[in-house]
Design a protein around this motif. Structure first.
Motif, PDB file in Angstrom:
ATOM      1  N   GLU A 277       6.830  11.327  -9.694  1.00 45.55           N
ATOM      2  CA  GLU A 277       6.886  11.444 -11.148  1.00 45.55           C
ATOM      3  C   GLU A 277       8.308  11.304 -11.666  1.00 45.55           C
ATOM      4  O   GLU A 277       9.265  11.685 -10.993  1.00 45.55           O
ATOM      5  N   GLN A 278       8.395  10.753 -12.849  1.00 47.22           N
ATOM      6  CA  GLN A 278       9.683  10.653 -13.547  1.00 47.22           C
ATOM      7  C   GLN A 278       9.422  10.949 -15.025  1.00 47.22           C
ATOM      8  O   GLN A 278       8.511  10.358 -15.626  1.00 47.22           O
ATOM      9  N   PHE A 279      10.190  11.890 -15.584  1.00 48.12           N
ATOM     10  CA  PHE A 279      10.000  12.318 -16.972  1.00 48.12           C
ATOM     11  C   PHE A 279       8.562  12.784 -17.211  1.00 48.12           C
ATOM     12  O   PHE A 279       7.943  12.495 -18.246  1.00 48.12           O
ATOM     13  N   GLY A 280       8.009  13.476 -16.200  1.00 45.59           N
ATOM     14  CA  GLY A 280       6.699  14.091 -16.361  1.00 45.59           C
ATOM     15  C   GLY A 280       5.509  13.166 -16.214  1.00 45.59           C
ATOM     16  O   GLY A 280       4.378  13.558 -16.529  1.00 45.59           O
ATOM     17  N   ARG A 281       5.717  11.942 -15.743  1.00 40.46           N
ATOM     18  CA  ARG A 281       4.594  11.020 -15.566  1.00 40.46           C
ATOM     19  C   ARG A 281       4.793  10.227 -14.282  1.00 40.46           C
ATOM     20  O   ARG A 281       5.929   9.957 -13.873  1.00 40.46           O
ATOM     21  N   PRO A 282       3.694   9.838 -13.599  1.00 42.37           N
ATOM     22  CA  PRO A 282       3.815   9.063 -12.358  1.00 42.37           C
ATOM     23  C   PRO A 282       4.515   7.729 -12.597  1.00 42.37           C
ATOM     24  O   PRO A 282       4.319   7.081 -13.643  1.00 42.37           O
TER      25      PRO A 282
ATOM     26  N   LEU B 101      10.158  -0.700  -4.937  1.00 41.59           N
ATOM     27  CA  LEU B 101       9.316   0.260  -5.635  1.00 41.59           C
ATOM     28  C   LEU B 101       9.438   1.674  -5.070  1.00 41.59           C
ATOM     29  O   LEU B 101       8.971   2.629  -5.676  1.00 41.59           O
ATOM     30  N   HIS B 102      10.066   1.786  -3.903  1.00 40.68           N
ATOM     31  CA  HIS B 102      10.355   3.123  -3.354  1.00 40.68           C
ATOM     32  C   HIS B 102      11.683   3.682  -3.868  1.00 40.68           C
ATOM     33  O   HIS B 102      12.052   4.803  -3.506  1.00 40.68           O
TER      34      HIS B 102
ATOM     35  N   ALA C 122       0.832  -1.207   0.000  1.00 45.16           N
ATOM     36  CA  ALA C 122       0.000   0.000   0.000  1.00 45.16           C
ATOM     37  C   ALA C 122       0.867   1.258   0.000  1.00 45.16           C
ATOM     38  O   ALA C 122       0.565   2.243  -0.702  1.00 45.16           O
ATOM     39  N   ARG C 123       1.945   1.237   0.755  1.00 44.20           N
ATOM     40  CA  ARG C 123       2.860   2.382   0.759  1.00 44.20           C
ATOM     41  C   ARG C 123       3.533   2.554  -0.604  1.00 44.20           C
ATOM     42  O   ARG C 123       3.733   3.676  -1.081  1.00 44.20           O
ATOM     43  N   ALA C 124       3.882   1.423  -1.220  1.00 48.46           N
ATOM     44  CA  ALA C 124       4.534   1.489  -2.528  1.00 48.46           C
ATOM     45  C   ALA C 124       3.583   2.043  -3.581  1.00 48.46           C
ATOM     46  O   ALA C 124       3.983   2.842  -4.448  1.00 48.46           O
ATOM     47  N   VAL C 125       2.312   1.634  -3.528  1.00 55.47           N
ATOM     48  CA  VAL C 125       1.323   2.135  -4.488  1.00 55.47           C
ATOM     49  C   VAL C 125       1.144   3.644  -4.315  1.00 55.47           C
ATOM     50  O   VAL C 125       1.100   4.399  -5.300  1.00 55.47           O
ATOM     51  N   GLU C 126       1.050   4.081  -3.071  1.00 53.80           N
ATOM     52  CA  GLU C 126       0.895   5.511  -2.805  1.00 53.80           C
ATOM     53  C   GLU C 126       2.105   6.301  -3.303  1.00 53.80           C
ATOM     54  O   GLU C 126       1.969   7.370  -3.906  1.00 53.80           O
ATOM     55  N   HIS C 127       3.298   5.745  -3.061  1.00 58.27           N
ATOM     56  CA  HIS C 127       4.522   6.432  -3.467  1.00 58.27           C
ATOM     57  C   HIS C 127       4.628   6.524  -4.983  1.00 58.27           C
ATOM     58  O   HIS C 127       4.919   7.597  -5.534  1.00 58.27           O
ATOM     59  N   THR C 128       4.395   5.423  -5.682  1.00 56.35           N
ATOM     60  CA  THR C 128       4.568   5.422  -7.138  1.00 56.35           C
ATOM     61  C   THR C 128       3.478   6.217  -7.846  1.00 56.35           C
ATOM     62  O   THR C 128       3.677   6.686  -8.978  1.00 56.35           O
ATOM     63  N   ALA C 129       2.320   6.383  -7.202  1.00 55.02           N
ATOM     64  CA  ALA C 129       1.265   7.202  -7.798  1.00 55.02           C
ATOM     65  C   ALA C 129       1.591   8.684  -7.697  1.00 55.02           C
ATOM     66  O   ALA C 129       1.203   9.482  -8.565  1.00 55.02           O
ATOM     67  N   ALA C 130       2.322   9.052  -6.640  1.00 55.41           N
ATOM     68  CA  ALA C 130       2.642  10.470  -6.422  1.00 55.41           C
ATOM     69  C   ALA C 130       3.981  10.882  -7.036  1.00 55.41           C
ATOM     70  O   ALA C 130       4.155  12.033  -7.450  1.00 55.41           O
TER      71      ALA C 130
END
Length: 335
Positions: free
Chosen positions: A216-221, A284-285, A206-214
């Protein structure tokens, strides 16, 4: 099989979640006890207990909830004498006493004819906070020992379990049930700790999903990248495997059905897949996952500790294979 929680089980889980979200540490332990969660776990069965432990694991709640149930409330309620239940269960249920166990039995403790135990157990979780420790002996009997009567040396681990080294030198003990008690206690404990691991892994993801959704890299999550999605999906499937095998084992125990092999299966998934899941959560973090102060690192450490405590996956798989082979031989002889 129907793993749908009953109204009573849902109420207990919801009550636990409300308290787990508001408090931590000693205050959390006292509040759970005062609200009747500890006593409710014994009354509503192992599946309800797994549901509560899953929520505790999701929040990496540093309290001896799994140990006190698995090695105190549960075994005493199921196998203790009426005098033991009357004397010990009130303190364990109201949180004034903590229990733990020197499980699984490794052949290091023996009992003499007077009920005195001798031997050493290198690592017992929550031993430094416990009032009672359930100790199995080489003859597969279970004994209750007052921790104040035993030798305890602190053992520091990466998990906040107040672990200790237990030394017994002709230490007084009282028996709990017979030989069959050991297998029952071990199987139920493995199921309980597998439930805790399911929660630890779910919290990590759940923490990883929250982190990767917020993030951004190269202008995209990051969450839009296929590699990230696949890694998260694999972790999700691993967690579901832990959860469903744990629910099945708990349900079978509650229904009075044979469950030893199912508990071993749940423990294997919790060890094997649990390690993969917490590694995925940390990976994923990115570099943040290596920060020991970051919350996801706590999930990683807990997942690795539970993997070690349940037993390595190859060890559990070998034990499961031996158990199934013995069952087959027994069936052939019976036929």
């Amino acid at each position: 099989m129907d793993f749908t929680p009953t109204e009573e089980q849902r109420t207990l889980r919801e009550l636990a979640v409300e308290i787990l979200d508001d408090l931590e540490g000693p205050e959390l332990w006292k509040a759970l006890a005062a609200a009747g969660v500890l006593g409710g776990m014994a009354e509503t069965g192992l599946l309800a207990t797994v549901l509560v432990l899953e929520e505790a694991g999701r929040r990496t709640a540093g309290i001896p909830l799994a140990a006190t149930y698995a090695y105190g409330i549960g075994p005493i309620a199921a196998h203790g004498s009426s005098e033991q239940r009357e004397r010990l269960l009130p303190g364990l249920s109201d949180g004034s006493a903590v229990a733990t166990g020197a499980f699984p039995q490794r052949g290091g403790v023996t009992a003499d004819g007077r009920g005195r135990l001798t031997g050493t157990v290198p690592l017992v979780p929550w031993l430094r906070e416990a009032a009672y420790v359930l100790v199995p002996t080489a003859d597969r009997r279970c004994w209750l020992v007052r921790v104040e009567d035993a030798g305890v040396e602190p053992v520091e681990t990466t998990a906040p379990w107040a672990a200790g080294r237990l030394t017994l030198d002709a230490t007084r003990a009282e028996p709990l049930g017979g030989e069959v008690t050991y297998a029952d206690v071990l199987g139920r404990a493995r199921t309980a700790f597998a439930g805790l691991q399911a929660g630890v892994c779910a919290g990590s993801l759940a923490r990883a999903v929250e982190h990767t959704a917020a993030r951004e890299q190269f202008g995209r999550p990051l969450a839009t990248l296929q590699a990230v999605q696949l890694r998260a999906a694999d972790a999700h499937m691993d967690i579901e495997a832990i959860r469903v095998t744990t629910y099945e084992a708990a349900w079978r125990y509650d229904e009075g059905l044979p469950a030893e092999s199912h508990a071993l299966t749940a423990a294997w998934w919790a060890s094997e897949a649990g390690t993969r899941a917490v590694h995925a959560g940390q990976h994923l973090h990115g570099g943040i996952g290596a920060d020991v102060e970051h919350p996801v690192h706590r999930h990683f450490l807990w997942g690795r500790q539970l993997d070690a405590y349940l037993g390595s996956a190859p060890e559990l798989l070998a034990e499961l294979g031996q158990f199934l082979a013995q069952e087959e031989r027994t069936a052939e002889v019976g036929a």
